[in-house]
Design a protein around this motif. Structure first.
Motif, mmCIF file in Angstrom:
data_model
loop_
_atom_site.group_PDB
_atom_site.id
_atom_site.type_symbol
_atom_site.label_atom_id
_atom_site.label_comp_id
_atom_site.label_asym_id
_atom_site.label_seq_id
_atom_site.Cartn_x
_atom_site.Cartn_y
_atom_site.Cartn_z
ATOM 1 N N GLU A 61 5.530 38.190 93.633
ATOM 2 C CA GLU A 61 5.382 38.068 92.183
ATOM 3 C C GLU A 61 4.027 38.604 91.726
ATOM 4 O O GLU A 61 3.920 39.209 90.655
ATOM 5 C CB GLU A 61 5.510 36.607 91.747
ATOM 6 C CG GLU A 61 6.887 36.027 91.936
ATOM 7 C CD GLU A 61 6.917 34.531 91.728
ATOM 8 O OE1 GLU A 61 7.997 34.027 91.379
ATOM 9 O OE2 GLU A 61 5.880 33.863 91.919
ATOM 10 N N GLU A 65 3.368 41.377 88.933
ATOM 11 C CA GLU A 65 2.543 41.039 87.773
ATOM 12 C C GLU A 65 1.392 42.023 87.601
ATOM 13 O O GLU A 65 1.103 42.475 86.493
ATOM 14 C CB GLU A 65 2.010 39.606 87.899
ATOM 15 C CG GLU A 65 1.151 39.163 86.749
ATOM 16 C CD GLU A 65 1.891 38.983 85.441
ATOM 17 O OE1 GLU A 65 1.224 38.970 84.398
ATOM 18 O OE2 GLU A 65 3.121 38.852 85.443
ATOM 19 N N ARG A 69 0.813 44.550 84.480
ATOM 20 C CA ARG A 69 -0.419 44.544 83.688
ATOM 21 C C ARG A 69 -1.046 45.936 83.638
ATOM 22 O O ARG A 69 -1.558 46.356 82.604
ATOM 23 C CB ARG A 69 -1.421 43.535 84.250
ATOM 24 C CG ARG A 69 -0.997 42.110 84.016
ATOM 25 C CD ARG A 69 -1.998 41.139 84.563
ATOM 26 N NE ARG A 69 -1.538 39.763 84.385
ATOM 27 C CZ ARG A 69 -2.317 38.704 84.491
ATOM 28 N NH1 ARG A 69 -3.591 38.849 84.775
ATOM 29 N NH2 ARG A 69 -1.821 37.503 84.310
#
Length: 79
Positions: A61, A65, A69
């Motif tokens: 994860e 992520e 971003r």
């Protein structure tokens, strides 16, 4: 007098709480033990080079992520 810690849920004497001028009773809502344990966790993550805000993610994860971003920053011309 005593107060309920909002983190651990234990009722402790006021001496176990730090001062906080923003609170009505002048004491922090978390006891010293909870504040200290939170600070230890934060410092451990910082020593590892990981952000505490990202600590909740699993490794898979986290990679997703961070990629998200980065893509967001590039598409919105952010540094």
């Amino acid at each position: 007098m005593s107060k309920l810690c909002r983190k651990c849920g234990q009722i402790k004497p006021l001496e176990d709480f730090t001062s906080d001028a923003h609170q009505l009773d002048g004491k922090n809502c978390y006891c010293r033990d909870c504040i200290n344990s939170r600070q230890r966790v934060y410092l451990a993550y910082r020593r590892e080079g990981r952000s505490p805000a990202l600590a909740k993610f699993t490794d898979e994860e986290l990679l997703y992520e961070l990629a998200y971003r980065e893509e967001y920053r590039e598409s919105n011309d952010l540094k």
